[in-house]
Design a protein around this motif. Structure first.
Motif, PDB file in Angstrom:
ATOM      1  N   SER A 125       0.855  -1.187   0.000  1.00 44.22           N
ATOM      2  CA  SER A 125       0.000   0.000   0.000  1.00 44.22           C
ATOM      3  C   SER A 125       0.888   1.232   0.000  1.00 44.22           C
ATOM      4  CB  SER A 125      -0.896   0.004   1.237  1.00 44.22           C
ATOM      5  OG  SER A 125      -1.578   1.205   1.344  1.00 44.22           O
ATOM      6  N   HIS A 144      -5.465  -3.517   6.312  1.00 43.75           N
ATOM      7  CA  HIS A 144      -5.038  -4.542   5.351  1.00 43.75           C
ATOM      8  C   HIS A 144      -4.747  -5.863   6.062  1.00 43.75           C
ATOM      9  CE1 HIS A 144      -4.783  -2.015   1.854  1.00 43.75           C
ATOM     10  NE2 HIS A 144      -3.795  -1.264   2.319  1.00 43.75           N
ATOM     11  N   ASP A 254      -3.984   2.025  -3.558  1.00 50.22           N
ATOM     12  CA  ASP A 254      -4.603   0.699  -3.480  1.00 50.22           C
ATOM     13  C   ASP A 254      -5.719   0.554  -4.510  1.00 50.22           C
ATOM     14  OD1 ASP A 254      -3.004  -0.084  -1.379  1.00 50.22           O
ATOM     15  OD2 ASP A 254      -4.392   0.577   0.149  1.00 50.22           O
TER      16      ASP A 254
END
Length: 323
Positions: A125, A144, A254
């Protein structure tokens, strides 16, 4: 009455003792997982985690155990939720979808956009950060990590810039890497091969033929489950930001990755719409139900704890007292 109370207290002590014993076993096993991850033995580490997943005593009860939204459902109105739950979830989902749309995600999926696929390296990310963003970065990366773990995707490492690093650099990078998303490297490699082939070929016909063949191959080798997991994990950071802060600061790399991947795989607009709507809904529900777990995970990650320690933090937060 006294004896009944004593019996209950004794029972709780026995249960507490067992939980403590299970926690010790789990932590000992997770140290082995950390050791294999540090050596780059990712398959072995995943095998150990799956063994722990099947072990009722001291195992990993949270790994891959989260209840997910059925694939046919893409709206909160299709779920049986009471009004108290529905209202905040509707607001959260609307905010997340607005962020996705702000990236022009649902624009036409043309071939030219696939040129940017080399920016996909595993499942990191990316985002330029400064000191004031540190807390948001922590929640983002924990989002995440947690969504991946609950879906049964094992994190193999992570990086969260410290405040000191942010003070010394104009920008920094946060990331979480997972086992099982290696197809992103393969796609980047395929892109480089396409460029080489095009340079050596005799025109656009060969170029398109080669590109089309790669897309068909990749679409068949990446399972629907893997693509669904990736979609939810990639959205986990954005959703965490919205839950923790009510908004996102615009670190949307992302979303770009998800867009590039769908384009590379040749998905049509209608297919992408339904997949992303489901992934957003699924990720919102998972994340909203585990706010406290993510908060504790973010604390562990901020201290630079090992992956195994972070997993133990999740399990302790999910299933009992912290031992």
């Amino acid at each position: 009455m006294y004896s009944a109370i004593s019996w209950q207290v004794g029972r709780e002590l026995v249960a507490s003792g067992k939980e403590a014993e299970f926690a010790i076993r789990r932590r000992r096993a997770l140290k082995r997982v950390d050791k294999e991850l540090s050596r780059g033995n990712f398959k072995t580490a995943l095998s150990l985690v799956k063994q722990l997943q099947r072990n009722p005593a001291g195992g990993l009860r949270g790994f891959g155990a989260v209840k997910q939204v059925p694939k046919r459902v893409t709206s909160l109105n299709e779920l049986e939720l009471d009004s108290k739950e529905l209202l905040p979830l509707q607001s959260l989902l609307a905010s997340v979808m607005e962020s996705i749309e702000r990236c022009n995600f649902f624009d036409s999926f043309d071939e030219a956009a696939s040129d940017r696929v080399e920016s996909l390296t595993e499942d990191e990310s990316y985002g330029s950060l400064n000191e004031k963003d540190h807390s948001m970065c922590m929640q983002h990366e924990a989002g995440h990590f947690l969504v991946g773990y609950l879906l049964g995707v094992l994190p193999k490492g992570y990086n969260v810039p410290s405040i000191e690093a942010l003070r010394q650099e104009e920008s920094a990078v946060g990331s979480v890497q997972f086992i099982g998303f290696e197809f992103l490297k393969e796609i980047a490699l395929a892109r480089r091969l396409r460029r080489t082939y095009t340079a050596q070929g005799d025109g656009r016909v060969k170029h398109l033929s080669f590109f089309s063949a790669i897309m068909k191959t990749k679409r068949h080798t990446i399972s629907s489950k893997t693509l669904s997991n990736f979609s939810c994990v990639i959205l986990g950071g954005l959703v965490a930001e919205h839950i923790a802060f009510g908004h996102s600061e615009g670190h949307y790399a992302d979303i770009d990755k998800l867009e590039y991947l769908f384009r590379w795989l040749g998905y049509k607009r209608s297919e992408v719409d339904s997949r992303v709507q489901w992934a957003a809904l699924n990720t919102v529900l998972i994340s909203f139900q585990h706010i406290e777990v993510r908060s504790r995970l973010a604390e562990a990650m901020s201290l630079g704890r090992s992956v195994g320690f972070c997993i133990d933090t999740i399990e302790s937060a999910l299933y009992g007292r912290e031992m």
